[in-house]
Write a protein that holds these residues in place. Structure first.
Motif, PDB file in Angstrom:
ATOM      1  N   ASP A 210     -22.222  -4.559  19.489  1.00 54.87           N
ATOM      2  CA  ASP A 210     -22.112  -3.794  20.732  1.00 54.87           C
ATOM      3  C   ASP A 210     -22.809  -2.450  20.518  1.00 54.87           C
ATOM      4  O   ASP A 210     -22.250  -1.554  19.880  1.00 54.87           O
ATOM      5  CB  ASP A 210     -20.640  -3.583  21.083  1.00 54.87           C
ATOM      6  CG  ASP A 210     -20.454  -2.979  22.466  1.00 54.87           C
ATOM      7  OD1 ASP A 210     -21.294  -2.148  22.863  1.00 54.87           O
ATOM      8  OD2 ASP A 210     -19.467  -3.327  23.144  1.00 54.87           O
ATOM      9  N   ILE A 302     -26.160 -11.289  31.119  1.00 52.76           N
ATOM     10  CA  ILE A 302     -26.609 -11.427  29.734  1.00 52.76           C
ATOM     11  C   ILE A 302     -26.823 -12.912  29.462  1.00 52.76           C
ATOM     12  O   ILE A 302     -26.416 -13.770  30.252  1.00 52.76           O
ATOM     13  CB  ILE A 302     -25.578 -10.851  28.738  1.00 52.76           C
ATOM     14  CG1 ILE A 302     -24.225 -11.571  28.900  1.00 52.76           C
ATOM     15  CG2 ILE A 302     -25.409  -9.349  28.925  1.00 52.76           C
ATOM     16  CD1 ILE A 302     -23.210 -11.194  27.841  1.00 52.76           C
ATOM     17  N   VAL A 304     -25.935 -16.352  27.963  1.00 52.40           N
ATOM     18  CA  VAL A 304     -24.648 -16.945  27.606  1.00 52.40           C
ATOM     19  C   VAL A 304     -24.815 -18.422  27.272  1.00 52.40           C
ATOM     20  O   VAL A 304     -25.830 -19.044  27.599  1.00 52.40           O
ATOM     21  CB  VAL A 304     -23.620 -16.810  28.759  1.00 52.40           C
ATOM     22  CG1 VAL A 304     -23.362 -15.350  29.090  1.00 52.40           C
ATOM     23  CG2 VAL A 304     -24.066 -17.584  29.995  1.00 52.40           C
ATOM     24  N   PRO A 317     -20.964 -15.114  25.500  1.00 53.50           N
ATOM     25  CA  PRO A 317     -22.186 -14.383  25.116  1.00 53.50           C
ATOM     26  C   PRO A 317     -22.933 -15.110  24.005  1.00 53.50           C
ATOM     27  O   PRO A 317     -22.326 -15.603  23.057  1.00 53.50           O
ATOM     28  CB  PRO A 317     -21.637 -13.028  24.648  1.00 53.50           C
ATOM     29  CG  PRO A 317     -20.379 -12.858  25.428  1.00 53.50           C
ATOM     30  CD  PRO A 317     -19.783 -14.234  25.545  1.00 53.50           C
ATOM     31  N   ARG A 318     -24.260 -15.194  24.149  1.00 50.70           N
ATOM     32  CA  ARG A 318     -25.074 -16.037  23.268  1.00 50.70           C
ATOM     33  C   ARG A 318     -25.797 -15.219  22.198  1.00 50.70           C
ATOM     34  O   ARG A 318     -26.814 -14.575  22.488  1.00 50.70           O
ATOM     35  CB  ARG A 318     -26.087 -16.822  24.109  1.00 50.70           C
ATOM     36  CG  ARG A 318     -26.870 -17.862  23.331  1.00 50.70           C
ATOM     37  CD  ARG A 318     -27.655 -18.755  24.272  1.00 50.70           C
ATOM     38  NE  ARG A 318     -28.919 -18.201  24.684  1.00 50.70           N
ATOM     39  CZ  ARG A 318     -29.384 -18.214  25.931  1.00 50.70           C
ATOM     40  NH1 ARG A 318     -28.661 -18.709  26.894  1.00 50.70           N
ATOM     41  NH2 ARG A 318     -30.553 -17.701  26.220  1.00 50.70           N
TER      42      ARG A 318
END
Length: 336
Positions: A210, A302, A304, A317-318
């Motif tokens: 993050d 985002i 995914v 999330p990928r």
């Protein structure tokens, strides 16, 4: 209703006692910090301060533990109160929302709450058994999802509107009612394999840092490092104050370093399923391969991985390389 009132009284008592203990524990922590600062300033009454330090630390631990146990007792009595309210309406009634009950009658599911009442024929609904797992383990929270046509629960719903899912807590009384009515329950059933302590085997994991949280943690690390360096200069003037600043700086530096390392989401692949570790326990979940119908890449805000289940889809999330790994190891789940 008498049983539900009794449970409500117990719940409120334990809730009030629990939060009181938690507040006292926090006050003890504040007192402990004050005492440590006084010790750092070189106060002469070291015996008294040492006693206060031990007392506030012990009080924080004792009242914190008492508060935690009391809050858990509060949750237990809340469950009993809810069950009593359901049974007051009928042995075949279950909450599916705040003040909304679903009653399994002879030919239809009756959803009622307040002045509204809707009967949904059994042939129009589907039932799913779901275990919500927040960690990569067998143990979780069981519930029953009821898929109802939108037209029965939403005003002015269009025919092509997607069905609505409502949730009831998984309890033996509910499973007994479903068996009595001859209703099929899809998905994983409670106690299917009886391996509550079974250890899952992790194959691979992928991290997704993050950037915002890491940038903030890095800033606090710099502030902590600056405080430690500055404490050296202050110590030439007054050693106690310099020691206090050094301790505060070291704490900020260490805490920020831990936050920096933890500022990430993780997708872990297990032999038993997929585990997504979010920013909190509530955002984390584990899906067993048996409940995953298919996996496919998708783009939202985002990138995914969309895990399709019988009752709905999860957007995970990928991380880079994650879907390619899944496609290689589990091609039967990744048919695009």
């Amino acid at each position: 209703m008498e049983e539900s009132k009794r449970c409500r009284i117990h719940r409120k008592i334990w809730g009030a006692f629990g939060w009181t203990c938690i507040v006292i524990a926090l006050l003890c922590m504040v007192g402990l910090l004050v005492v440590l600062v006084m010790i750092g300033l070189g106060n002469e009454r070291m015996l008294l301060l040492g006693s206060l330090c031990a007392g506030t630390a012990g009080g924080a631990a004792l009242f914190g533990l008492a508060g935690l146990l009391s809050v858990r007792r509060n949750e237990m009595w809340y469950g009993r109160e809810t069950d009593a309210l359901e049974r007051a309406d009928g042995e075949d009634s279950f909450f599916i929302g705040e003040e909304t009950l679903a009653t399994f009658e002879k030919d239809a599911l009756v959803i009622h709450g307040g002045k509204q009442k809707t009967a949904v024929p059994y042939e129009k609904i589907r039932l799913f058994s779901v275990c919500t797992r927040r960690r990569a383990r067998e143990k979780g929270e069981w519930s029953v999802l009821i898929e109802v046509p939108a037209s029965y629960v939403m005003k002015r719903a269009k025919k092509e509107e997607a069905p609505v899912l409502v949730q009831a807590d998984g309890k033996e009384r509910l499973y007994a009612v479903l068996r009595k009515r001859g209703l099929e329950l899809l998905g994983e059933l409670p106690g299917k394999d009886g391996a509550q302590e079974k250890k899952f085997h992790r194959l691979e994991k992928f991290d997704l840092p993050d950037p915002k949280k890491r940038k903030r943690s890095l800033l606090f690390m710099l502030l902590g490092g600056a405080a430690v360096c500055g404490s050296v200069g202050v110590a030439f003037l007054t050693v106690p104050v310099g020691a206090v600043i050094a301790v505060a700086g070291l704490y900020l530096l260490g805490r920020s370093a831990v936050n920096f390392l933890c500022a990430k989401q993780t997708l872990a692949v297990y032999g038993e399923g997929l585990y997504f570790k979010g920013n909190s326990l509530r955002e984390s979940f584990f899906l067993k391969w048996e409940e995953i119908v298919s996996l496919k890449p998708a783009e939202t805000e985002i990138a995914v991985i969309r895990a399709e289940c019988l009752y709905g889809a999860y957007d995970i999330p990928r991380p880079v390389g994650a879907y390619e790994y899944l496609k290689e190891k589990f091609p039967e789940k990744c048919a695009e």
